[in-house]
Design an enzyme around this catalytic site. Sequence first.
Site, PDB file in Angstrom:
ATOM      1  N   CYS A 169      -0.559   0.461   7.733  1.00  9.77           N
ATOM      2  CA  CYS A 169      -1.017   0.749   6.378  1.00  9.77           C
ATOM      3  C   CYS A 169      -2.440   1.292   6.381  1.00  9.77           C
ATOM      4  CB  CYS A 169      -0.960  -0.510   5.526  1.00  9.77           C
ATOM      5  SG  CYS A 169       0.711  -0.873   5.003  1.00  9.77           S
ATOM      6  N   GLU A 209       0.832  -1.193   0.000  1.00 11.31           N
ATOM      7  CA  GLU A 209       0.000   0.000   0.000  1.00 11.31           C
ATOM      8  C   GLU A 209       0.874   1.253   0.000  1.00 11.31           C
ATOM      9  OE1 GLU A 209      -0.009  -2.529   2.071  1.00 11.31           O
ATOM     10  OE2 GLU A 209      -1.995  -2.989   2.893  1.00 11.31           O
ATOM     11  N   LEU A 221      13.606 -39.643   7.722  1.00 10.45           N
ATOM     12  CA  LEU A 221      12.933 -38.390   8.073  1.00 10.45           C
ATOM     13  C   LEU A 221      11.559 -38.309   7.413  1.00 10.45           C
ATOM     14  CD1 LEU A 221      12.910 -35.664   9.452  1.00 10.45           C
ATOM     15  CD2 LEU A 221      14.313 -34.754   7.578  1.00 10.45           C
ATOM     16  N   ALA A 222      11.492 -38.718   6.136  1.00 10.34           N
ATOM     17  CA  ALA A 222      10.204 -38.694   5.439  1.00 10.34           C
ATOM     18  C   ALA A 222       9.185 -39.570   6.165  1.00 10.34           C
ATOM     19  CB  ALA A 222      10.385 -39.176   3.993  1.00 10.34           C
ATOM     20  N   THR A 265      21.232 -38.701   5.904  1.00  7.51           N
ATOM     21  CA  THR A 265      21.462 -38.175   4.563  1.00  7.51           C
ATOM     22  C   THR A 265      22.669 -37.244   4.544  1.00  7.51           C
ATOM     23  OG1 THR A 265      19.128 -38.356   3.994  1.00  7.51           O
ATOM     24  CG2 THR A 265      20.425 -36.777   2.720  1.00  7.51           C
TER      25      THR A 265
END
Lengths: 375, 375
Positions: free
Chosen positions: B105, B70, B292-293, B216
């Site tokens: 705003c 804005e 982890l998945a 990983t």
Amino acid sequence: MTQAPQGAAQYAAVSAAPTVVESAMRRALALAAQGPAHGPNPRVGCVLLDPDGRTVAEGFHRGAGTPHAEAAALASARSRGIDPRGTTAVVTLEPCAHHGRTGPCADALIDAGVAAVHVAVGDPNPVATGGAAKLRAAGIEVTTGTLADEGEELLRHWLHAVRTRRPYVTLKLATSLDGRVAAADGTSRWITGPQARAHAHTVRAQVDAIAVGTGTALADDPSLTARTIDGGLFEHQPLRVVLGRRPVPDAARLRGPGGALLHLPEHDLAAVLDRLAEREVRHLLVEGGPTLATALLAADAVDELHAYVAPVLLGAGPTVVGDLGITTIGAAARFTTHDVTRLGDDVLMVARRAQPTTNQPRQDGRPVRPTQEEI
Amino acid sequence: MTQAPQGAAQYAAVSAAPTVVESAMRRALALAAQGPAHGPNPRVGCVLLDPDGRTVAEGFHRGAGTPHAEAAALASARSRGIDPRGTTAVVTLEPCAHHGRTGPCADALIDAGVAAVHVAVGDPNPVATGGAAKLRAAGIEVTTGTLADEGEELLRHWLHAVRTRRPYVTLKLATSLDGRVAAADGTSRWITGPQARAHAHTVRAQVDAIAVGTGTALADDPSLTARTIDGGLFEHQPLRVVLGRRPVPDAARLRGPGGALLHLPEHDLAAVLDRLAEREVRHLLVEGGPTLATALLAADAVDELHAYVAPVLLGAGPTVVGDLGITTIGAAARFTTHDVTRLGDDVLMVARRAQPTTNQPRQDGRPVRPTQEEI
């Protein structure tokens, strides 16, 4: 439609504008696609153009026992009092040169006095081929290869079957994102959604045969029919093939309404494909289960994959294929994606063998069977 | 652009034609999308319309530390000598009502003398909300819900994070058709092709953080940077998060060029997400591995799947997820497909949790953190 030509001498073939011929070939391909995808004969379309490039008549082959596309187009012209003399025939497959129940299409075009012939794909059938040479010997200008890729695509299964003398093998897989075909307790209805299942039935209605192993036949008691969304049967029902030595029970759904049942007590896939080729199966759809899928993949006998993948994870349960003897990523069984279609929440990947099969018929000394593209 | 209005009294809000306002909102959404997808602040766009519906000025938020949309639009008007008095402000997110580094705003719009405000999405942030009420109290007509669905989609990750006070979790999977992430010998480069990998890097450049487990991190030594096709780094690099107790080696690529490294020696996913929320991570991309998945899926903590599926079959090797405790098909972890994209031979399925999360902030008594949508 134009007036019929009154004499051949004053007419020449459509000389210029390859776009006119290409446009007619597109139409011929569209006509061909109206024929049945299943059955022993190729789908062929034919358009007759007058010397000004206007369409005089059209025809397509509606399957074994009906006129060839060229004969259909010539008959269409004559039925409306139009003499096809001096026209240009635009045909998706090289006109046949062999005598079946009718004379060869090449002779029919010569007798009709056509001035020129445009062909998309040459006929690989050793019995039927020679049409182009025969036409040329009669003084007719023959152009081959017009929209050849589109013609090859339309006739993909048939060309493969004629060139290799074995059915084109499409392997259907329906899996979760983690490659499972059932949950740990064996339940599998349903992983994919109704749109994917409806699509699979339309594929069944387009193939010559469906195969499963006896394991699937006994465990799932499938009907292997091609069904519409409302559960009715499509007009065409594929041959139902069960592979393996265990008997198919008398009460099995496979013996109920649907295509004929063929039980092949075989584990030799090459022998199975030869048996099916003898029955003029051009396109075989293999629907599982994992044992059969694994055997076909391990034998490099899969020409096309139809993989319906659902946005589902199971974490356990049988996987879609078993050990393929692949130990490292460089040896993976890789396919080339031809098409991807979203079906509701699922996706269908159509992927083809990365290495095309040879375009030559097998050289094992046996005669190549003729097609039944005769009436 | 029109001439600047000379006095407010003679002007009314854009009264008719919702299509004019909708069209302006579409433009405001497109402007908003030019802002960064990452970062603590929402992407917001603003269009100022004169009483005839013509665009007077535009603005969008370019990220924390820059003016709100804005303010940007008002400044754009004034910089060209245009008085925004009497204009209609079309804004993708409810104007804020709180004092940050600049005033609210809502006050800026009131002070500028705008005649009306149209909003796509209400501000769910308890600290910033109240802008619409403030505007109405000042006699300004406020309409909410214009293209609300599109506005929700644009702000999906940010809205989720503000409403739930946890990051939006996107789980990336890259698998063969049989759900494997590597071959039997552990090799995995590459299952997917270059287009899929390039796409995955553009996603990295849009998220706040990427997480992997120590497994990983140690096995693959990934850099977890967002890289362009030529190997260079995108300007934005996500926070690199490693979960688990094992240390990250000094020589790990994770310590090389790229985003900051955050090692959380945790296995409690709720605690991890809280920690990341405290760091104003709105969108977390989880890239694996299977451990982890599996933990995230088992905890129902995945908001969106990005599944890159390759037309490859391996038949052996680790699967993309481990045991989820699912034993029967009815209990499958099902997602709803949002989008399907073909990427070369591979396909990307973007699928979201079938059950939407609650729209309410958690009611656990803790204060909701303010956003940084202030300069």
